[in-house]
Design an enzyme around this catalytic site. Structure first.
Site, PDB file in Angstrom:
ATOM      1  N   ARG A 162      38.144  27.819  37.587  1.00 18.49           N
ATOM      2  CA  ARG A 162      37.097  28.203  36.647  1.00 18.49           C
ATOM      3  C   ARG A 162      35.829  27.472  37.049  1.00 18.49           C
ATOM      4  O   ARG A 162      35.835  26.246  37.180  1.00 18.49           O
ATOM      5  CB  ARG A 162      37.478  27.804  35.218  1.00 18.49           C
ATOM      6  CG  ARG A 162      38.741  28.459  34.681  1.00 18.49           C
ATOM      7  CD  ARG A 162      39.176  27.768  33.390  1.00 18.49           C
ATOM      8  NE  ARG A 162      39.505  26.361  33.638  1.00 18.49           N
ATOM      9  CZ  ARG A 162      39.585  25.431  32.683  1.00 18.49           C
ATOM     10  NH1 ARG A 162      39.331  25.746  31.427  1.00 18.49           N
ATOM     11  NH2 ARG A 162      39.913  24.180  32.991  1.00 18.49           N
ATOM     12  N   LEU A 261      37.558  35.293  22.881  1.00 18.48           N
ATOM     13  CA  LEU A 261      37.304  36.245  21.798  1.00 18.48           C
ATOM     14  C   LEU A 261      35.912  36.067  21.200  1.00 18.48           C
ATOM     15  O   LEU A 261      35.706  36.314  20.018  1.00 18.48           O
ATOM     16  CB  LEU A 261      38.365  36.094  20.689  1.00 18.48           C
ATOM     17  CG  LEU A 261      39.749  36.690  20.972  1.00 18.48           C
ATOM     18  CD1 LEU A 261      40.661  36.500  19.775  1.00 18.48           C
ATOM     19  CD2 LEU A 261      39.662  38.170  21.336  1.00 18.48           C
ATOM     20  N   CYS A 271      33.973  36.831  40.404  1.00 19.75           N
ATOM     21  CA  CYS A 271      35.414  37.117  40.399  1.00 19.75           C
ATOM     22  C   CYS A 271      35.803  38.300  39.516  1.00 19.75           C
ATOM     23  O   CYS A 271      36.253  39.329  40.023  1.00 19.75           O
ATOM     24  CB  CYS A 271      36.196  35.875  39.972  1.00 19.75           C
ATOM     25  SG  CYS A 271      36.236  34.589  41.234  1.00 19.75           S
ATOM     26  N   LYS A 274      34.416  42.097  40.349  1.00 20.24           N
ATOM     27  CA  LYS A 274      34.859  42.654  41.644  1.00 20.24           C
ATOM     28  C   LYS A 274      36.379  42.685  41.740  1.00 20.24           C
ATOM     29  O   LYS A 274      36.946  43.583  42.374  1.00 20.24           O
ATOM     30  CB  LYS A 274      34.222  41.910  42.814  1.00 20.24           C
ATOM     31  CG  LYS A 274      34.607  40.447  42.989  1.00 20.24           C
ATOM     32  CD  LYS A 274      35.634  40.239  44.064  1.00 20.24           C
ATOM     33  CE  LYS A 274      35.894  38.776  44.323  1.00 20.24           C
ATOM     34  NZ  LYS A 274      37.031  38.544  45.254  1.00 20.24           N
TER      35      LYS A 274
END
Length: 446
Positions: A162, A261, A271, A274
């Site tokens: 991340r 959410l 990321c 695509k």
């Protein structure tokens, strides 16, 4: 004796992986075909912003005072082949121009350049996100091109980094997935990842296709969850509901969970967009395109949120952007990163600019990259300067700096106290109490 490790490709993924492997105690050689990148990394400087990465790099790069000296960089595949026992492939797999499919040219080049240099037993480990079926083909290519032949094995070990947490995610991953064709590859990777495994990180052993599918399946699920709450935001606006309260309520269900959410302008970056498109393209090639048709709607909802933010901004200034000053807070696709690839914030800013708005952008880390991508937009050195004289302020990247802005101080410099919260991250009550007209996607107007 611990294996020596090479990392082929030293972009965001590769630079992080190389530094992390050195931190875990291995001797590491990073390789890139761009000399300027190698030169920069060799001096302990990273070409992107990622919290903690430059400090980790400088801790281990050879030649830097006080470093462990375990990490070096090169442009030579011959040197990499001679040095390494385990070779991690960390090159980019972008979307092909004009297609949904994945561009495998960088992966192909890495394999065809490395393989002829492998003259003794070695393990090549793919970390790049590739279409399912690629690993089996690349394993055959290695055996064909490597002088060591069948003594060169392949494993696939997808990354789950991340942005903003890449160092933590590499050193302390929530899971390690390896696709292998034999016990030797598994044994080597258990040795490489012995530290996180010892800390309790699950180690999932799979075949090639399953390991390749894990990353795209995970990203598709996250993209679906984000687009689901954004679809609910559309319904809430039509029904005068509150998507934030809706998300809070359904998030208490353990089967659903609260993460991802938050309704807003949607996802971007290098990321998710695509990867889900490449997944759809590959499913079509496999003859199971109907299994992933829902991802087309996921993608459509995501892109629709950007256009909706432009519509809300146009409506807020009276129906036309001509002669209107628009402040855009945020350029990166997410906070704690300088990555502006497929950024919803810049996409919205660009659309408004094309419709005649005078757009000024500010971002804590993404300004240089934004200028290169959108040179015709105006840029300001601070959030306050970006908002000076603005008829509407758009909050489009949820940086902490923006959440901590003083509405009263900002109110003194704008032409009109209107703010559109494209991330549902600001305190509506605080802004309204300071005299601002506050609006967010899927939320009641007051």
């Amino acid at each position: 004796m611990a294996p020596k490790i090479t990392v082929i490709g030293t972009g965001y993924l590769g630079a992080t992986h190389a530094a992390a492997m050195a931190e875990l105690g291995f001797d590491v050689l990073g390789l890139d075909v761009v000399p300027e990148k190698v030169e920069s990394l060799s001096h302990g400087k990273v070409p992107m912003y990622e919290p903690g990465l430059e400090e980790l790099l400088r801790k281990h790069v050879a030649g830097i005072e006080g470093s462990s000296g375990r990490l070096r960089f090169t442009t030579s595949f011959e040197e990499a082949g001679e040095f390494g026992d385990v070779h991690f492939i960390c090159v980019n797999t972008p979307q092909k121009h004009g297609e949904y499919a994945c561009d495998m040219s960088y992966v192909e080049s890495a394999f065809t350049s490395l393989a002829p240099q492998l003259r003794r037993p070695a393990l090549v480990v793919g970390k790049s996100t590739v279409p399912v079926g690629s690993a089996a083909r690349l394993a055959e290519l290695l055996v064909e091109l490597a002088p060591a032949g069948s003594d060169v094995e392949l494993a696939w070990n997808p990354e789950f980094l991340r942005e903003g947490f890449a160092v933590e995610d590499t050193l302390h991953p929530d899971r390690i997935v390896v696709g292998v064709a034999g016990e030797r590859a598994e044994k080597v990777l258990r040795e490489v990842y012995a530290t996180p495994i010892g800390e309790g990180t699950p180690f999932v052993v799979a075949d090639y296709p399953t390991a390749e599918l894990v990353k795209t399946a995970a990203n598709s699920f996250l993209a679906t969850k984000i687009s689901f709450i954004n679809a609910m935001a559309e319904v809430c606006e039509a029904a005068d509901g509150d998507v934030a309260k809706l998300a809070e309520a359904i998030g208490h269900d353990d089967r659903i969970g609260k993460k991802f959410l938050r309704a807003g302008v949607g996802f971007g970056g290098g990321c998710l967009p695509k990867d889900i498109r490449a997944f759809m393209a590959r499913a079509g090639e496999l003859g199971v395109d109907q299994a992933l048709t829902f991802l087309r709607e996921v993608d459509s909802i995501n892109m629709r949120r950007r256009s909706h933010m432009v519509e809300l901004a146009r409506e807020s200034v009276g129906g036309s952007f001509l002669g209107q000053r628009v402040a855009v807070l945020g350029a990166t696709f997410k906070p704690d990163s300088d990555d502006v690839r497929d950024s919803p914030a810049l996409n919205v800013a660009g659309q408004i600019h094309l419709q005649g708005g005078q757009v000024t952008v500010y971002d804590p880390k993404g300004m240089d990259n934004a200028r290169r991508l959108y040179p015709t937009l105006a840029y300001a050195p601070t959030a306050l300067d970006a908002c000076r004289g603005a008829h509407v302020v758009l909050h489009l990247t949820e940086w902490r700096e923006f959440r901590e802005l003083d509405p009263a101080e900002l109110g003194d410099v704008v032409a009109a106290q209107r703010i559109l919260d494209g991330r549902n991250a600001l305190d509506a009550g605080t802004w309204r109490a300071a005299g601002w007209t506050y609006r967010a996607m899927g939320r009641p107007r007051a």
